[in-house]
Design a protein around this motif. Sequence first.
Motif, PDB file in Angstrom:
ATOM      1  N   ARG A   1       0.937  -1.202   0.024  1.00  0.00           N
ATOM      2  CA  ARG A   1      -0.065   0.105  -0.047  1.00  0.00           C
ATOM      3  C   ARG A   1       0.864   1.317  -0.166  1.00  0.00           C
ATOM      4  O   ARG A   1       2.003   1.212   0.321  1.00  0.00           O
ATOM      5  CB  ARG A   1      -0.843  -0.071   1.399  1.00  0.00           C
ATOM      6  CG  ARG A   1      -1.867  -1.253   1.237  1.00  0.00           C
ATOM      7  CD  ARG A   1      -2.897  -1.226   2.387  1.00  0.00           C
ATOM      8  NE  ARG A   1      -4.028   0.069   2.338  1.00  0.00           N
ATOM      9  CZ  ARG A   1      -5.056  -0.258   1.658  1.00  0.00           C
ATOM     10  NH1 ARG A   1      -5.377  -1.532   1.574  1.00  0.00           N
ATOM     11  NH2 ARG A   1      -6.041   0.733   1.682  1.00  0.00           N
TER      12      ARG A   1
ATOM     13  N   SER B   1       0.246   5.970  -0.138  1.00  0.00           N
ATOM     14  CA  SER B   1      -0.770   6.889   0.077  1.00  0.00           C
ATOM     15  C   SER B   1      -0.005   8.146  -0.612  1.00  0.00           C
ATOM     16  O   SER B   1       0.977   8.336  -0.384  1.00  0.00           O
ATOM     17  CB  SER B   1      -1.299   7.113   1.435  1.00  0.00           C
ATOM     18  OG  SER B   1      -1.979   5.916   1.826  1.00  0.00           O
TER      19      SER B   1
ATOM     20  N   LYS C   1       5.238   4.883   0.284  1.00  0.00           N
ATOM     21  CA  LYS C   1       4.678   3.480   0.966  1.00  0.00           C
ATOM     22  C   LYS C   1       4.463   3.562   2.212  1.00  0.00           C
ATOM     23  O   LYS C   1       4.963   4.489   3.021  1.00  0.00           O
ATOM     24  CB  LYS C   1       5.771   2.652   0.569  1.00  0.00           C
ATOM     25  CG  LYS C   1       6.165   2.105  -0.907  1.00  0.00           C
ATOM     26  CD  LYS C   1       7.318   1.378  -0.956  1.00  0.00           C
ATOM     27  CE  LYS C   1       7.526   0.818  -2.426  1.00  0.00           C
ATOM     28  NZ  LYS C   1       8.259   0.014  -2.603  1.00  0.00           N
ATOM     29  N   ARG C   2       3.568   2.776   2.695  1.00  0.00           N
ATOM     30  CA  ARG C   2       3.053   2.583   3.933  1.00  0.00           C
ATOM     31  C   ARG C   2       4.262   1.933   4.746  1.00  0.00           C
ATOM     32  O   ARG C   2       4.897   0.898   4.658  1.00  0.00           O
ATOM     33  CB  ARG C   2       1.840   1.819   4.277  1.00  0.00           C
ATOM     34  CG  ARG C   2       1.361   1.657   5.508  1.00  0.00           C
ATOM     35  CD  ARG C   2       0.149   0.983   5.876  1.00  0.00           C
ATOM     36  NE  ARG C   2      -0.924   1.672   5.438  1.00  0.00           N
ATOM     37  CZ  ARG C   2      -2.272   1.235   5.801  1.00  0.00           C
ATOM     38  NH1 ARG C   2      -2.715   0.088   6.366  1.00  0.00           N
ATOM     39  NH2 ARG C   2      -3.243   1.705   5.444  1.00  0.00           N
TER      40      ARG C   2
ATOM     41  N   ASP D   1      -4.269   4.948   6.038  1.00  0.00           N
ATOM     42  CA  ASP D   1      -3.477   5.717   4.617  1.00  0.00           C
ATOM     43  C   ASP D   1      -3.444   6.969   4.972  1.00  0.00           C
ATOM     44  O   ASP D   1      -2.575   7.849   4.412  1.00  0.00           O
ATOM     45  CB  ASP D   1      -4.647   5.299   3.807  1.00  0.00           C
ATOM     46  CG  ASP D   1      -5.046   4.080   3.163  1.00  0.00           C
ATOM     47  OD1 ASP D   1      -3.730   3.328   3.051  1.00  0.00           O
ATOM     48  OD2 ASP D   1      -5.953   3.437   3.041  1.00  0.00           O
TER      49      ASP D   1
ATOM     50  N   THR E   1      -0.038   7.528   6.682  1.00  0.00           N
ATOM     51  CA  THR E   1       0.770   7.687   5.599  1.00  0.00           C
ATOM     52  C   THR E   1       1.064   8.704   4.956  1.00  0.00           C
ATOM     53  O   THR E   1       2.244   9.172   4.513  1.00  0.00           O
ATOM     54  CB  THR E   1       0.646   6.379   4.684  1.00  0.00           C
ATOM     55  OG1 THR E   1       0.620   5.040   5.380  1.00  0.00           O
ATOM     56  CG2 THR E   1       1.784   6.026   3.657  1.00  0.00           C
TER      57      THR E   1
ATOM     58  N   PRO F   1      -9.040   3.910  -3.733  1.00  0.00           N
ATOM     59  CA  PRO F   1      -7.771   3.310  -4.238  1.00  0.00           C
ATOM     60  C   PRO F   1      -7.570   3.027  -5.522  1.00  0.00           C
ATOM     61  O   PRO F   1      -8.443   2.611  -6.334  1.00  0.00           O
ATOM     62  CB  PRO F   1      -7.260   2.228  -3.024  1.00  0.00           C
ATOM     63  CG  PRO F   1      -8.718   1.631  -2.787  1.00  0.00           C
ATOM     64  CD  PRO F   1      -9.843   2.735  -2.994  1.00  0.00           C
TER      65      PRO F   1
ATOM     66  N   LEU G   1       1.233  -1.108  -6.654  1.00  0.00           N
ATOM     67  CA  LEU G   1       1.077  -0.442  -5.350  1.00  0.00           C
ATOM     68  C   LEU G   1      -0.419  -0.081  -5.456  1.00  0.00           C
ATOM     69  O   LEU G   1      -0.960   0.444  -6.313  1.00  0.00           O
ATOM     70  CB  LEU G   1       1.788   0.570  -5.080  1.00  0.00           C
ATOM     71  CG  LEU G   1       3.253   0.325  -4.485  1.00  0.00           C
ATOM     72  CD1 LEU G   1       4.023   1.665  -4.319  1.00  0.00           C
ATOM     73  CD2 LEU G   1       3.270  -0.368  -3.335  1.00  0.00           C
ATOM     74  N   LEU G   2      -1.170  -0.357  -4.171  1.00  0.00           N
ATOM     75  CA  LEU G   2      -2.492  -0.087  -3.943  1.00  0.00           C
ATOM     76  C   LEU G   2      -2.302   1.572  -3.428  1.00  0.00           C
ATOM     77  O   LEU G   2      -2.217   1.422  -2.164  1.00  0.00           O
ATOM     78  CB  LEU G   2      -3.282  -0.900  -3.138  1.00  0.00           C
ATOM     79  CG  LEU G   2      -4.640  -0.709  -2.812  1.00  0.00           C
ATOM     80  CD1 LEU G   2      -5.638  -0.721  -4.247  1.00  0.00           C
ATOM     81  CD2 LEU G   2      -5.111  -1.468  -1.863  1.00  0.00           C
TER      82      LEU G   2
ATOM     83  N   THR H   1      -3.714   5.037  -2.147  1.00  0.00           N
ATOM     84  CA  THR H   1      -5.114   5.746  -1.678  1.00  0.00           C
ATOM     85  C   THR H   1      -4.813   7.311  -1.569  1.00  0.00           C
ATOM     86  O   THR H   1      -3.984   7.803  -0.938  1.00  0.00           O
ATOM     87  CB  THR H   1      -5.457   5.186  -0.326  1.00  0.00           C
ATOM     88  OG1 THR H   1      -5.866   3.791  -0.438  1.00  0.00           O
ATOM     89  CG2 THR H   1      -6.628   6.056   0.058  1.00  0.00           C
TER      90      THR H   1
END
Length: 309
Positions: A115, A117, A153-154, A161, A164, A188, A195-196, A198
């Motif tokens: 993940r 953000s 990235k987280r 999210d 992040t 997202p 990468l997901l 958000t």
Amino acid sequence: MVWGKFTIIYTLAFLQRRCFLNYYGLIRLSSAANVSFTVSITVFYFSCQRLFSKILCLFTNKSDRKILFQAHLPDCSRRTLTRSLTIMHVKEEIIGILKQFDIGGKFSYLPVLPRASVLIPLFVRSGRLYTLMTLRSKELRTSAGEVCFPGGKRDPSDHDDVDTALREAEEEIGLSPDDVQVVCTLFPIINKTGLLVTPVVGFIEESFCPSPNPAEVSAVFTVPLDFFTSKEDHHSTYGVVGMSGLLHSFYFVDTDSGSQYHIWGLTALLAILVAVLALKKKPEFEVGFDSEDPIAFFQQILHRRISKL
């Protein structure tokens, strides 16, 4: 409802200013010997100020109160106060619109994916909505020299999210989380590297002065949000590897620095999306999604990408 709120705020602001002027006039007229009178009106004045402050707290947030405080300085004019209230009204209207698209827990069912953000910072200048963007350092391993929103990235320490996005924004441009009024998180999107991502939308102060981290950011600049609805500097193409639908591209010239920036890919798509939602304005070009119901489109794209993982 919004205008009723601002009518109350404007009335309180007017009364607060009149209270100060009357107090200032009485202090000038009172003699030094009349200490008891001076003390009495001073106590009364500060009691009134506390009352005004308590009432304002019921109708405003921290950011709005900062704007009003600046507008209530003794040398402010009615024009300054009107401008401040206009900014507050625009913000409240945009916040109300964007909150309708807050995803909440709608995508909690998604499988565990890497993940990331991004923070999409908004602010109002002269009644016009702007966003802030960065140019990534050419020394970075990924997306070097590209325009993007603050983000990354987280980390394991991030709770969600929003955490992040705020942490990355502070690391990259020196934007304190306390100076961001988070409005919503949008749906997202899986980027070209899997990468997901958000998007987190929040308001910042117009006066914010970025302190870019040279290891990550080469430049910081602002763009009017309606720029992303105009076809004048827009280009698009289909069939790009790793991208679903149209690949959008803009060329923006920053009048402050004279630099030209190429805004494309996911960053351009997110800018278009927020412009469409916040401004309720249909772009002058094909966007590749239903501007009236974008959630359905992005949900379909997301499920399609996940099914291929």
